[in-house]
Write a protein that holds these residues in place. Structure first.
Motif, PDB file in Angstrom:
ATOM      1  N   UNK A   1       0.831  -1.207   0.000  1.00 58.52           N
ATOM      2  CA  UNK A   1       0.000   0.000   0.000  1.00 58.52           C
ATOM      3  C   UNK A   1       0.868   1.260   0.000  1.00 58.52           C
ATOM      4  N   UNK A   2       1.632   1.434  -1.046  1.00 61.40           N
ATOM      5  CA  UNK A   2       2.532   2.581  -1.128  1.00 61.40           C
ATOM      6  C   UNK A   2       1.818   3.808  -1.684  1.00 61.40           C
ATOM      7  N   UNK A   3       2.061   4.997  -1.105  1.00 58.35           N
ATOM      8  CA  UNK A   3       1.520   6.221  -1.708  1.00 58.35           C
ATOM      9  C   UNK A   3       2.145   6.479  -3.081  1.00 58.35           C
ATOM     10  N   UNK A   4       1.473   7.330  -3.865  1.00 58.67           N
ATOM     11  CA  UNK A   4       1.984   7.793  -5.161  1.00 58.67           C
ATOM     12  C   UNK A   4       2.214   6.645  -6.135  1.00 58.67           C
ATOM     13  N   UNK A   5       1.194   5.809  -6.302  1.00 56.68           N
ATOM     14  CA  UNK A   5       1.305   4.788  -7.337  1.00 56.68           C
ATOM     15  C   UNK A   5       1.050   3.376  -6.887  1.00 56.68           C
ATOM     16  N   UNK A   6       1.266   3.071  -5.602  1.00 60.61           N
ATOM     17  CA  UNK A   6       0.989   1.730  -5.108  1.00 60.61           C
ATOM     18  C   UNK A   6       2.115   0.748  -5.342  1.00 60.61           C
ATOM     19  N   UNK A   7       2.118  -0.305  -4.517  1.00 73.25           N
ATOM     20  CA  UNK A   7       3.157  -1.325  -4.614  1.00 73.25           C
ATOM     21  C   UNK A   7       3.194  -2.062  -5.936  1.00 73.25           C
ATOM     22  N   UNK A   8       2.035  -2.482  -6.495  1.00 73.15           N
ATOM     23  CA  UNK A   8       2.071  -3.213  -7.768  1.00 73.15           C
ATOM     24  C   UNK A   8       2.715  -2.415  -8.896  1.00 73.15           C
ATOM     25  N   UNK A   9       2.380  -1.135  -8.990  1.00 69.05           N
ATOM     26  CA  UNK A   9       2.999  -0.323 -10.043  1.00 69.05           C
ATOM     27  C   UNK A   9       4.504  -0.218  -9.829  1.00 69.05           C
ATOM     28  N   UNK A  10       4.912  -0.006  -8.560  1.00 66.28           N
ATOM     29  CA  UNK A  10       6.343   0.090  -8.266  1.00 66.28           C
ATOM     30  C   UNK A  10       7.050  -1.219  -8.609  1.00 66.28           C
ATOM     31  N   UNK A  11       6.400  -2.348  -8.282  1.00 64.05           N
ATOM     32  CA  UNK A  11       7.007  -3.650  -8.587  1.00 64.05           C
ATOM     33  C   UNK A  11       7.196  -3.832 -10.088  1.00 64.05           C
ATOM     34  N   UNK A  12       6.195  -3.419 -10.883  1.00 57.42           N
ATOM     35  CA  UNK A  12       6.302  -3.538 -12.338  1.00 57.42           C
ATOM     36  C   UNK A  12       7.439  -2.686 -12.878  1.00 57.42           C
ATOM     37  N   UNK A  13       7.533  -1.445 -12.396  1.00 53.88           N
ATOM     38  CA  UNK A  13       8.572  -0.549 -12.895  1.00 53.88           C
ATOM     39  C   UNK A  13       9.958  -1.038 -12.496  1.00 53.88           C
ATOM     40  N   UNK A  14      10.074  -1.527 -11.272  1.00 52.86           N
ATOM     41  CA  UNK A  14      11.374  -2.033 -10.816  1.00 52.86           C
ATOM     42  C   UNK A  14      11.779  -3.249 -11.635  1.00 52.86           C
ATOM     43  N   UNK A  15      10.815  -4.138 -11.908  1.00 54.58           N
ATOM     44  CA  UNK A  15      11.118  -5.321 -12.718  1.00 54.58           C
ATOM     45  C   UNK A  15      11.565  -4.927 -14.122  1.00 54.58           C
TER      46      UNK A  15
END
Length: 396
Positions: A60-74
């Protein structure tokens, strides 16, 4: 990947107290915390900058959420592995993060210090690690998801092979449907209708949709246009040939070379209303060489969707084709007549021609003539044929 005893970790969680506690646990185990982040954007930036072995990422990350961050990091850090972190034992959240690229999952307040470190090390070694309470069910659901993904990929590969086979073999036939002057019945032009793979029962729209789905629309449309323009020398004097293309194909240099090397002054490019034009100014710049050479522009299927008015205003076509959904039953439908009358008035004011598509009855024909429509096509006026011979309309 570094040795599991010297792993570099980014911790991403909006809870500062938790970040500090996790930092203590991780550094005490001999691993290195290289950065912390309080939101999704920072997590992506820290991963991009440090290229860590692991990112411990809150769902539950602010400014985009964990799933979006995980996709971008991958996507940006292919050597970095993501461990999801959540306060909830939630299979839906776990699956969402796994689908986004996370390999493992920890639950806040439940996972022990030893479990945290073991999970980080196992993930760094390429293993999936999930809470025991949900692991079996999640893996089962993830397996089903992967099966669906693989099935979709196999379907896409099958479509790609089918479309590429048609393109490579040049399996396209062209039929020509006459476009008549309604008052006299004389032929003004012909629309070239592509039929792909004579042994198939699939219609042209299905083929084009398939080609679009596998990024082969340009090649398939060029195949059809090339086959149509091969007949341009057979056009009766004073008539034109209309070919259907998407906006992207209309701006392609290969398409423009085909048209300019044939008979540009006898060619009409029909742009369907259903295909979006993202940049109208760019579109006009790209097709200017064609229009300067005498190629006319038509909007196909006008009246079939909500984008009609913007399309008309932005494309400034030479020909406006009334969609069959507007023509059908126009003799008995006041609303259709009202819309057609508005489009006819627009065409008169802008110097465009109106062509009514799908004329099927004598009543429709007479209603269109009474409204002031000059040209039309449809089975009542002439069926598509394999040669540029118009035949006699049923109403004659």
């Amino acid at each position: 990947m570094n040795n599991v005893e010297s792993l570099r970790v980014v911790i991403a969680d909006d809870d500062l107290v938790l970040r500090e506690a996790l930092t203590e646990v991780i550094t005490a185990s001999g691993l290195e915390v290289v950065a912390g982040a309080a939101d999704a954007e920072s997590a992506i930036a820290m991963a991009r900058e440090h290229q860590p072995d692991l990112v411990l990422l809150d769902v539950k990350m602010p400014h985009g959420g964990g799933p979006r961050a995980a996709q971008e990091i991958a996507r940006e850090c292919p050597a970095t592995r993501v461990v999801a972190l959540s306060a909830y034992d939630d299979r839906g959240a776990i699956l969402e993060m796994l689908h986004a690229g996370a390999m493992s999952y920890l639950i806040k307040g439940v996972s022990t210090n030893r479990e945290i470190i073991d999970t980080l090390r196992r993930t760094a070694a390429g293993e999936i690690s999930l809470p025991a309470s949900v692991g079996e069910k999640v893996l089962h659901e993830l397996g089903e998801h992967l099966d669906r993904t693989h099935s979709e990929e196999r379907r896409r590969q099958s479509i790609d092979a089918r479309v590429r086979r048609v393109i490579a073999a040049g399996q396209v036939d062209i039929l020509f449907q006459p476009i008549r002057q309604l008052a006299t019945g004389s032929v003004a032009g012909y629309e070239a209708l592509a039929r792909f793979d004579a042994g198939s029962t699939r219609g042209p729209r299905a083929w084009l949709d398939d080609a679009r789905s596998v990024d082969a629309l340009l090649e398939l449309e060029l195949l059809a246009v090339r086959a149509a323009l091969a007949h341009v020398a057979e056009l009766p004097a004073g008539t034109y040939l209309a070919v259907n293309v998407s906006p992207a194909t209309a701006t392609d240099e290969g398409l423009q070379d085909l048209v300019l090397s044939a008979a540009p002054s006898a060619t009409v490019l029909e742009i369907t209303e259903h295909a979006p034009v993202d940049d109208y100014e760019g579109f006009h710049r790209a097709v200017e060489p064609l229009r300067s050479a005498g190629v006319r522009l038509a909007i196909d299927d006008t009246g079939a969707g909500m984008a009609s008015l913007r399309h008309l205003l932005s494309l400034a076509p030479d020909v406006i084709k009334l969609d069959v959904s507007l023509t059908r039953g126009i003799d008995s439908d006041r609303s259709r007549r009202a819309l057609a009358r508005a489009l006819i008035s627009f065409a008169d004011d802008t110097g465009s021609q109106i062509v009514a598509e799908g004329v099927e009855t004598d009543q429709e024909l007479h209603a269109l003539v009474d409204l002031g429509v000059t040209y039309g096509q449809g089975y009542f006026l002439g069926v598509p044929r394999a040669s540029l011979q118009a035949g006699t309309p049923q109403g004659a």
